[in-house]
Design a protein around this motif. Structure first.
Motif, short mmCIF file in Angstrom:
data_model
loop_
_atom_site.label_atom_id
_atom_site.label_comp_id
_atom_site.label_asym_id
_atom_site.label_seq_id
_atom_site.Cartn_x
_atom_site.Cartn_y
_atom_site.Cartn_z
N ASP A 198 -27.90 25.68 -13.65
CA ASP A 198 -28.50 24.38 -13.95
C ASP A 198 -29.04 23.76 -12.67
O ASP A 198 -28.29 23.57 -11.70
N ILE A 199 -30.32 23.48 -12.65
CA ILE A 199 -30.94 22.78 -11.52
C ILE A 199 -30.94 21.30 -11.87
O ILE A 199 -31.58 20.88 -12.84
N ILE A 221 -31.80 30.12 -9.41
CA ILE A 221 -31.34 29.22 -8.37
C ILE A 221 -32.36 29.07 -7.24
O ILE A 221 -32.50 27.99 -6.66
N ALA A 224 -34.99 26.10 -7.04
CA ALA A 224 -34.66 24.72 -6.65
C ALA A 224 -35.48 24.28 -5.45
O ALA A 224 -35.90 23.12 -5.35
N GLN A 252 -28.28 20.15 -3.45
CA GLN A 252 -27.63 19.54 -4.60
C GLN A 252 -27.23 20.59 -5.64
O GLN A 252 -26.16 20.51 -6.25
N THR A 253 -28.08 21.58 -5.84
CA THR A 253 -27.78 22.64 -6.80
C THR A 253 -26.55 23.42 -6.38
O THR A 253 -25.64 23.66 -7.18
N SER A 280 -23.42 21.31 -6.66
CA SER A 280 -23.00 21.08 -8.05
C SER A 280 -22.33 22.32 -8.64
O SER A 280 -21.46 22.21 -9.51
#
Length: 353
Positions: free
Chosen positions: A136-137, A145, A148, A159-160, A163
């Motif tokens: 999930d971006i 990934i 991003a 942030q990716t 998270s």
């Protein structure tokens, strides 16, 4: 669990990748790119010279003015461990800083790693993350990934990763493979053992037979880039990069290198123009970290690949690498508790050193 050399972009299909999958051991991709070598070099030189070395790195490298997302989105720091997000690319000479910053770009990270330095500073753990890992971006939904960086620049990439692992990224570094050229020449050449012969596409008409070769910078760069000469393309290129980086680390941490301040300064000076870091990772921060890592040698650097859940296809038809939630949770917990070394040992990852 996917074989770490497998790329979902490979056109031979999932059946071929399944046949390549190891039964008992998950061999790490172990691609410790040049910024890791720089960190190790800075770590082993103490005293006043260390600060001068850090200043060479500081003056040569480029800076990312805005490398991190909004503070409200970030995990809190709970200990004194350090996490460095490393992004590598082969832009064939383009400056790494051209694609660094807070705005979306058309750049995707060819290599993505999270370098974890525990609070005791006794080891450096480098975890490769498959560039096609489906995650999930934040703010954009599910995607590979490495997208991003294209969608939101360095802050979204940070942030990716934060998270996913719920671990704060302290510093960011981007490196261009072009830096290998000057690094090799500064060492006076690097000896590599070739398992397979190849005819270089970069060096037209030049072929290399199996056995030991001492590469100069131009030859080394051609070696780590080469994939068209091999039947299995990217797979062998990754193996070659591993072999080259093991040779680099071995020679750069040898006694005759560490005792020669001119060689070390030349090495850092050669690679730093191809490194882009967040603006807080300046000479003072590098020198301070180096003083904490004075005992680090090649045997203290451990490299492995984030386990995955296999390969698949997204709803829009992309070949992707599926995430393994259990592995992510286990690694996140190990990083938080300072037990990443125990996790790596328990899962039989092979260290490339």
């Amino acid at each position: 669990m996917t074989h770490p050399f497998d790329s979902p972009d490979d056109d031979r299909g999932a059946d071929f990748r399944e046949r390549r999958r190891p039964v008992k051991k998950r061999r790490g991709r172990k691609v410790l790119i040049a910024v890791g070598v720089v960190l190790a070099l800075v770590a082993v030189v103490a005293g006043g010279y260390l600060f001068n070395l850090a200043r060479t790195f500081d003056s040569g490298s480029s800076k990312i003015e805005q490398a991190f997302p909004d503070e409200s989105t970030r995990p809190k720091k709970t200990d004194t461990s350090m996490n460095i997000l490393v992004m590598g690319s082969d832009s064939r000479g383009a400056a790494a800083s051209d694609n660094a910053g807070a705005t979306p770009t058309d750049q995707r990270a060819d290599t993505l790693m999270l370098m974890h330095i525990p609070a005791d500073r006794k080891n450096i753990y480098t975890m490769s993350i498959m560039r096609d890992l489906w995650v999930d971006i934040p703010g954009h939904g599910e995607a590979k990934i490495n997208s991003a960086l294209a969608l939101g620049g360095t802050p979204l990439m940070v942030q990716t990763v934060e998270s996913i692992f719920q671990q704060r990224v302290d510093h960011v570094a981007m490196i261009d493979f072009e830096g290998f050229k000057g690094l090799t020449d500064a060492l006076g050449g690097v000896t590599v053992n070739l398992n397979l012969p190849f005819t270089s596409n970069d060096l037209k008409g030049q072929s290399f037979a199996p056995g030991q070769h001492t590469f100069n910078g131009t030859e080394a760069l051609a070696f780590v880039r080469e994939r068209h000469a091999y039947a299995d393309g990217d797979y062998q290129r990754v193996r070659n990069q591993q072999e080259f980086l093991r040779a680099i680390i071995k020679k750069s941490t040898a006694g005759q290198t560490l005792s020669n301040p001119i060689t070390i300064n030349n090495m850092v000076g050669a690679v730093s123009p191809f490194v882009t870091v967040d603006k807080s990772f300046d000479s003072g921060a590098v020198a301070g970290l180096g003083l904490e890592l004075t005992d680090i040698r090649a045997q203290n650097t451990v490299m492995f690949t984030l386990p995955t859940g296999g390969v698949g296809t997204s709803t829009d038809g992309q070949s992707i690498v599926l995430a393994d939630p259990n592995a992510i949770n286990d690694i996140s917990g190990a990083m938080a508790s300072g037990t990443l070394g125990e996790y790596v040992a328990a899962n039989e990852f092979e260290n490339g050193n």
